[in-house]
Scaffold this motif. Sequence first.
Motif, PDB file in Angstrom:
ATOM      1  N   PRO A 120       0.923  -1.193   0.047  1.00  0.00           N
ATOM      2  CA  PRO A 120       0.010   0.074  -0.034  1.00  0.00           C
ATOM      3  C   PRO A 120       0.682   1.363  -0.301  1.00  0.00           C
ATOM      4  O   PRO A 120       0.311   2.086  -0.489  1.00  0.00           O
ATOM      5  N   GLU A 121       2.129   1.339   0.685  1.00  0.00           N
ATOM      6  CA  GLU A 121       2.884   2.582   0.959  1.00  0.00           C
ATOM      7  C   GLU A 121       3.493   2.671  -0.631  1.00  0.00           C
ATOM      8  O   GLU A 121       3.365   3.710  -1.114  1.00  0.00           O
ATOM      9  N   ARG A 122       3.788   1.616  -1.157  1.00  0.00           N
ATOM     10  CA  ARG A 122       4.380   1.746  -2.709  1.00  0.00           C
ATOM     11  C   ARG A 122       3.435   2.367  -3.682  1.00  0.00           C
ATOM     12  O   ARG A 122       3.506   3.118  -4.555  1.00  0.00           O
ATOM     13  N   PHE A 125       2.651   6.269  -2.913  1.00  0.00           N
ATOM     14  CA  PHE A 125       3.836   6.880  -3.268  1.00  0.00           C
ATOM     15  C   PHE A 125       3.817   7.249  -4.758  1.00  0.00           C
ATOM     16  O   PHE A 125       3.772   8.156  -5.275  1.00  0.00           O
ATOM     17  N   VAL A 126       3.563   6.070  -5.707  1.00  0.00           N
ATOM     18  CA  VAL A 126       3.623   6.133  -7.021  1.00  0.00           C
ATOM     19  C   VAL A 126       2.353   6.987  -7.567  1.00  0.00           C
ATOM     20  O   VAL A 126       2.558   7.630  -8.494  1.00  0.00           O
ATOM     21  N   LEU A 127       1.232   6.762  -7.054  1.00  0.00           N
ATOM     22  CA  LEU A 127      -0.022   7.561  -7.441  1.00  0.00           C
ATOM     23  C   LEU A 127       0.044   8.798  -7.095  1.00  0.00           C
ATOM     24  O   LEU A 127      -0.498   9.623  -7.846  1.00  0.00           O
ATOM     25  N   ARG A 128       0.757   9.412  -5.986  1.00  0.00           N
ATOM     26  CA  ARG A 128       0.728  10.614  -5.639  1.00  0.00           C
ATOM     27  C   ARG A 128       2.032  11.236  -6.354  1.00  0.00           C
ATOM     28  O   ARG A 128       1.808  12.459  -6.778  1.00  0.00           O
ATOM     29  N   GLU A 129       3.262  10.813  -6.368  1.00  0.00           N
ATOM     30  CA  GLU A 129       4.325  11.261  -6.962  1.00  0.00           C
ATOM     31  C   GLU A 129       4.257  11.380  -8.432  1.00  0.00           C
ATOM     32  O   GLU A 129       4.534  12.289  -8.907  1.00  0.00           O
ATOM     33  N   ALA A 147      -6.720  10.362   5.094  1.00  0.00           N
ATOM     34  CA  ALA A 147      -5.617  10.761   6.260  1.00  0.00           C
ATOM     35  C   ALA A 147      -4.823   9.556   6.265  1.00  0.00           C
ATOM     36  O   ALA A 147      -3.586   9.591   6.392  1.00  0.00           O
ATOM     37  N   ASN A 148      -5.364   8.322   6.084  1.00  0.00           N
ATOM     38  CA  ASN A 148      -4.214   7.164   6.219  1.00  0.00           C
ATOM     39  C   ASN A 148      -3.165   7.231   5.006  1.00  0.00           C
ATOM     40  O   ASN A 148      -2.264   6.872   4.902  1.00  0.00           O
ATOM     41  N   CYS A 149      -3.670   7.596   3.757  1.00  0.00           N
ATOM     42  CA  CYS A 149      -3.020   7.861   2.790  1.00  0.00           C
ATOM     43  C   CYS A 149      -1.796   8.889   2.990  1.00  0.00           C
ATOM     44  O   CYS A 149      -0.814   8.709   2.352  1.00  0.00           O
ATOM     45  N   ARG A 150      -2.166   9.792   3.510  1.00  0.00           N
ATOM     46  CA  ARG A 150      -1.214  10.900   3.649  1.00  0.00           C
ATOM     47  C   ARG A 150      -0.026  10.465   4.698  1.00  0.00           C
ATOM     48  O   ARG A 150       1.054  10.678   4.531  1.00  0.00           O
ATOM     49  N   GLN A 151      -0.449   9.589   5.605  1.00  0.00           N
ATOM     50  CA  GLN A 151       0.429   8.699   6.523  1.00  0.00           C
ATOM     51  C   GLN A 151       1.578   8.117   5.930  1.00  0.00           C
ATOM     52  O   GLN A 151       2.549   8.107   5.914  1.00  0.00           O
ATOM     53  N   MET A 152       0.726   7.189   4.889  1.00  0.00           N
ATOM     54  CA  MET A 152       1.550   6.234   4.036  1.00  0.00           C
ATOM     55  C   MET A 152       2.637   6.971   3.233  1.00  0.00           C
ATOM     56  O   MET A 152       3.666   6.638   3.062  1.00  0.00           O
ATOM     57  N   HIS A 153       2.250   8.068   2.690  1.00  0.00           N
ATOM     58  CA  HIS A 153       2.962   8.861   1.809  1.00  0.00           C
ATOM     59  C   HIS A 153       4.082   9.499   2.263  1.00  0.00           C
ATOM     60  O   HIS A 153       5.185   9.381   1.880  1.00  0.00           O
ATOM     61  N   HIS A 154       3.897   9.858   3.751  1.00  0.00           N
ATOM     62  CA  HIS A 154       5.123  10.519   4.698  1.00  0.00           C
ATOM     63  C   HIS A 154       5.968   9.349   4.924  1.00  0.00           C
ATOM     64  O   HIS A 154       7.390   9.621   4.785  1.00  0.00           O
ATOM     65  N   ARG A 155       5.427   8.018   5.248  1.00  0.00           N
ATOM     66  CA  ARG A 155       6.241   7.278   5.623  1.00  0.00           C
ATOM     67  C   ARG A 155       7.074   6.677   4.580  1.00  0.00           C
ATOM     68  O   ARG A 155       8.311   6.541   4.587  1.00  0.00           O
ATOM     69  N   ALA A 156       6.559   6.577   3.379  1.00  0.00           N
ATOM     70  CA  ALA A 156       7.288   5.986   2.026  1.00  0.00           C
ATOM     71  C   ALA A 156       8.271   7.027   1.722  1.00  0.00           C
ATOM     72  O   ALA A 156       9.486   6.777   1.331  1.00  0.00           O
ATOM     73  N   GLY A 157       8.008   8.365   1.910  1.00  0.00           N
ATOM     74  CA  GLY A 157       9.059   9.410   1.549  1.00  0.00           C
ATOM     75  C   GLY A 157      10.067   9.417   2.397  1.00  0.00           C
ATOM     76  O   GLY A 157      11.358   9.761   1.929  1.00  0.00           O
ATOM     77  N   ARG A 158       9.937   9.117   3.908  1.00  0.00           N
ATOM     78  CA  ARG A 158      10.984   8.943   4.730  1.00  0.00           C
ATOM     79  C   ARG A 158      11.777   7.739   4.510  1.00  0.00           C
ATOM     80  O   ARG A 158      13.126   7.921   4.431  1.00  0.00           O
ATOM     81  N   HIS A 159      11.446   6.718   4.101  1.00  0.00           N
ATOM     82  CA  HIS A 159      11.950   5.394   3.970  1.00  0.00           C
ATOM     83  C   HIS A 159      12.842   5.548   2.473  1.00  0.00           C
ATOM     84  O   HIS A 159      14.104   5.172   2.675  1.00  0.00           O
TER      85      HIS A 159
END
Length: 288
Positions: A120-122, A125-129, A147-159
């Motif tokens: 889901p994080e991937r 990230f792909v759909l947003r970026e 809200a969950n998507c924002r959190q996942m996007h933030h985590r993906a960006g950090r990783h």
Amino acid sequence: METPETATEQFETYRPLLLGLAYRLLGSMWDAEDVVQDAYLRWAGTHRTDIREPRAFLITVVSRLALDQLRSARVTREAYTGPWLPEPVATGALGPLDTAELRDTVAYATVHLMERLSPPERAVFVLREAFDLPYDEIARILDTTPANCRQMHHRAGRHLAAGRDRFPLVEDDHAELLTRFLEAARSGDLAALTDVLTEDVVAWNDGGGKVRAALRPIEGRERVIAFIAGLIARYPFGPSRIVGANGGPALALTVDGVEQIVTIAVRDGRVDGIYAVLNPDKLGHVGV
């Protein structure tokens, strides 16, 4: 009245975009082609009156199919012989690359780094970026909340941030660095290799059990240089050429008669990651 031929023609206009999306999610063009073909069957079997926005419909279908495929693929990749690397793909086969985000998210080092993410994080990230979808639309695709998507996007960006150069080289400079690396390796010039590699460089070799390759990542400049020196001493290097793969330059070469594609990650103007794909099953989409 729409005919099957018209529906097919309409789908084909989206095929390059859909292949690029599926590849970013899966790291395999073979799997991406299967997903896009499954999406076509669903498209062909759906009444056109039920599809208000074809692009959104197809992105949703491909994303969901790719997520299902990725979840099962992760289990297979855990049992893979040696490091699993993404399949390098000729740049022209990856769909539109007319924005920095589209190009960055298909770069080989980025696709490799995305293996660190949960499926889901991937997808977020792909759909947003790459495709600039709003969080509410991504949430609908993934059946979750914005809200969950924002959190996942933030985590993906950090990783991913720790493994990517904030100031990537332009293509000509990237190709020049790749050439310098090859020349230093081929000549066994240890001083030149030391100068071109970061101290904590990592080299991955993907033979997939099909050809001889290192079974673990080689970490650190001294170990990478020793590994390269061993290759030079034991095996003949054949001809090489620069090819376009994943939106950037890559090396196509042979070592001891074995074809391979080598790409690099760059940090602060030096080689920070070396990815050598030797598995012949992964070389069909890059023109080796």
